[in-house]
Motif scaffolding. Structure first.
Motif, PDB file in Angstrom:
ATOM      1  N   PHE A   1       0.775  -1.267  -0.029  1.00  0.00           N
ATOM      2  CA  PHE A   1      -0.017  -0.112   0.003  1.00  0.00           C
ATOM      3  C   PHE A   1       0.941   1.122  -0.107  1.00  0.00           C
ATOM      4  N   GLN A   2       2.098   1.158   0.160  1.00  0.00           N
ATOM      5  CA  GLN A   2       2.941   2.286   0.105  1.00  0.00           C
ATOM      6  C   GLN A   2       3.611   2.645  -1.329  1.00  0.00           C
ATOM      7  N   LYS A   3       3.056   3.923  -1.570  1.00  0.00           N
ATOM      8  CA  LYS A   3       3.745   4.409  -2.973  1.00  0.00           C
ATOM      9  C   LYS A   3       5.228   4.279  -3.231  1.00  0.00           C
TER      10      LYS A   3
ATOM     11  N   ASP B   1       7.215   2.455  -6.161  1.00  0.00           N
ATOM     12  CA  ASP B   1       8.024   3.387  -7.126  1.00  0.00           C
ATOM     13  C   ASP B   1       9.373   2.598  -7.110  1.00  0.00           C
ATOM     14  N   ALA B   2       9.876   2.193  -5.786  1.00  0.00           N
ATOM     15  CA  ALA B   2      11.150   1.550  -5.870  1.00  0.00           C
ATOM     16  C   ALA B   2      11.362   0.277  -6.576  1.00  0.00           C
ATOM     17  N   ILE B   3      10.320  -0.627  -6.892  1.00  0.00           N
ATOM     18  CA  ILE B   3      10.190  -1.588  -7.424  1.00  0.00           C
ATOM     19  C   ILE B   3      10.236  -1.446  -8.927  1.00  0.00           C
ATOM     20  N   GLU B   4       9.537  -0.241  -9.406  1.00  0.00           N
ATOM     21  CA  GLU B   4       9.835  -0.028 -10.806  1.00  0.00           C
ATOM     22  C   GLU B   4      10.944   0.390 -11.213  1.00  0.00           C
TER      23      GLU B   4
ATOM     24  N   SER C   1       6.978  -9.752  -9.777  1.00  0.00           N
ATOM     25  CA  SER C   1       6.997  -8.246  -9.206  1.00  0.00           C
ATOM     26  C   SER C   1       5.670  -8.080  -9.190  1.00  0.00           C
ATOM     27  N   PRO C   2       5.164  -7.107  -8.234  1.00  0.00           N
ATOM     28  CA  PRO C   2       4.052  -6.345  -8.322  1.00  0.00           C
ATOM     29  C   PRO C   2       3.853  -5.225  -9.466  1.00  0.00           C
ATOM     30  N   THR C   3       2.916  -5.179  -9.948  1.00  0.00           N
ATOM     31  CA  THR C   3       3.011  -3.896 -11.023  1.00  0.00           C
ATOM     32  C   THR C   3       1.479  -3.292 -10.717  1.00  0.00           C
TER      33      THR C   3
END
Length: 540
Positions: free
Chosen positions: A52-54, A58-61, A80-82
């Motif tokens: 739930f943390q933006k 963003d760090a994953i992207e 990965s979540p997308t």
């Protein structure tokens, strides 16, 4: 075509560390055509409400972009979540990377919401099923649960059959990215059967890549597998360790079958991994303290801790009272000597006397429940004092049978940072102890043969309060793990009044379990977030 099954141990939230590990594998295996990593391997599984943390997303992207740059001629499939079109939900995805960019993104369709899973809270189901063509071969890529709903219309959990749709669209090989947690016998009785059935149903090889490692209560066993098109196990990664398995796609059906024999040693490996990763991944401390009563439970926990952390990092503490038998202290000391750990003795007699003077007006004991519990709480305070002063994590030693019926003391023997054997019924604790002693006597023989006792009053035995564990454990397993009804348990040969009594005790102890330390899950149904029972209820 060389395919790599990359069975890694990601740390939840360590996006930078997980990314570095993935890139190192990619760069050191450039000769592989396809590299497959587990479900949500960039962020670790389960990430829970971190999703739930933006900033987290963003760090994953950014991590995906970084991994993509490391990919040359290979095709890298990473979990990965997308982002989705939904304002608050994501996709659970398999991202295919090739020549520095994202080639395709496949979304998970079936989102489990039973037991320890809560994926509907975070994810949207994939709207379509598509095959991915790599060098002329159509791969049907799915994620974990997607493969668990094959041609079983009578008991199907979902309306969508992912593999069937992939088959209809021309898939010739199935690849499944997974983060499937361990429980005893799951591999042989469930997971392997599912994978073999999938291969036989469609006549295609199945490549299955699972996560390994401990994350909070969950332990992931790895055991990534390759199944031939006729349903034989022909390739397998190590259990409870990181591993990389190379397979030549064209040779899969020519490889001899592998046999798996799961036994009590797997529970030991699981618990050792669970302890080690809990310490390593939280970073709280490298040292543990265990209260040694001279009983079977604390002996087993101490042995597991030594294997996980090293003998130099484990402290055993005996805390005898006026009711402690001489052999209990002797057994505790002998165990510590056999393990080569530091051992201390702190008598609880003086603080116990102080409580008696305060509440009884003298040092004469009334021998009631309050006095029994205060002894456990004095011991808990001693262990927590050592924990604070010496930066050691307290490992609690209660087993599943005790936790089920509330035969444990809040803020006493339940006080600690990790409940190592809280998912092991008492009889399974004995089996594990015998396995630990298989080559030499580590746990003193007397510990295995003496009647279990909390030693909180004169000549106390567990059986004074509870049915024999040989009777209690099967009833608890039937009710908690197999979720059988009262009548079904009675039909197993147990008196109805006893079954009802035990079930009532189990549910009335829920308030205690809500305050227990997190416990390592090794059975099909553990106490904790996989069994969500109300405290305030009048059903039982």
């Amino acid at each position: 075509m060389k395919i790599l099954l990359c069975q890694i141990n990601p740390i939840v939230g360590d996006i930078e560390g997980n990314t570095k590990k993935i890139i190192e594998i990619i760069k050191s295996h450039k000769d592989a055509k396809i590299l497959v990593f587990p479900e949500l391997s960039i962020c670790g599984y389960p990430p829970k409400d971190l999703l739930f943390q933006k900033d987290f997303i963003d760090a994953i992207e950014k991590a995906i972009e970084k991994i993509a740059k490391a990919v040359e001629d290979s095709f890298v499939i990473v979990g990965s979540p997308t982002k989705s079109h939904h304002v608050s939900k994501l996709f659970n995805s398999a991202i295919i990377l090739h020549q520095g960019k994202i080639e395709k993104v496949i979304h998970k369709t079936l989102l489990p919401s039973y037991d320890v899973f809560d994926e509907n809270r975070y994810f949207m189901p994939g709207p379509t099923r598509e095959v991915v063509t790599i060098e002329g071969i159509n791969f049907g890529i799915s994620i974990c649960e997607d493969i668990w709903n094959i041609n079983n219309d009578e008991n199907a959990m979902y309306d969508i059959n992912v593999l069937d749709e992939l088959y209809q669209k021309g898939a010739k090989v199935f690849i499944n990215l997974s983060a499937s947690p361990y429980h005893y016998t799951k591999l042989e009785t469930q997971r392997l059967k599912v994978l073999k059935d999938a291969a036989k149903a469609y006549g295609f090889p199945v490549i299955y890549v699972n996560q390994v490692g401990g994350n909070d209560e969950l332990i992931f066993d790895g055991n990534s597998m390759v199944i031939s098109s006729d349903g034989r196990l022909v390739g397998k990664a190590k259990e409870f360790e990181e591993d990389i398995v190379e397979i030549e796609l064209e040779k899969i059906d020519k490889i001899p079958e592998i046999e798996i024999h799961e036994d009590i040693s797997w529970i030991k490996k699981a618990l050792v991994l669970g302890i080690r990763d809990y310490f390593d991944k939280t970073g709280i401390t490298k040292k543990a303290v265990v209260g040694l009563s001279g009983g079977i439970d604390s002996s087993v926990v101490c042995c597991l801790a030594v294997e996980a952390l090293g003998k130099e990092n484990v402290l055993g503490v005996a805390m005898p009272s006026r009711y402690s038998s001489e052999h209990s202290l002797k057994d505790a000391r002998k165990l510590a000597e056999n393990l080569g750990i530091e051992f201390r003795v702190y008598s609880i007699e003086e603080p116990f006397k102080a409580y008696l003077r305060m509440f009884n007006g003298s040092e004469v004991a009334l021998q009631d429940l309050a006095e029994e519990n205060i002894q456990a709480r004095i011991r808990g305070n001693i262990l927590m004092f050592i924990s604070n002063r010496e930066n050691r994590l307290v490992l609690t030693t209660g087993n599943k049978s005790e936790l089920a019926v509330g035969y444990c003391t809040l803020y006493g023997d339940m006080a600690g940072g990790l409940a190592v054997i809280s998912d092991l019924p008492k009889m399974l604790v004995y089996e594990l102890a015998r396995y630990i002693n298989r080559e030499r006597e580590i746990i003193p023989h007397n510990v295995l043969v003496k009647p279990p006792s909390a030693e909180l009053r004169p000549n106390q035995k567990d059986q004074d309060t509870l049915p024999p564990y040989e009777v209690l454990d099967p009833i608890l397993v039937a009710y908690i793990e197999e979720q059988k009804s009262i009548d079904e348990i009675v039909s197993m040969g147990y008196p109805k009044d006893l079954v009802i009594k035990i079930i009532k005790i189990v549910e009335r102890a829920e308030y205690k379990r809500k305050q227990a330390a997190p416990g390592l899950k090794v059975t099909s149904k553990a106490f904790g977030f996989g069994r969500r029972m109300p405290i305030v209820q009048r059903w039982v």
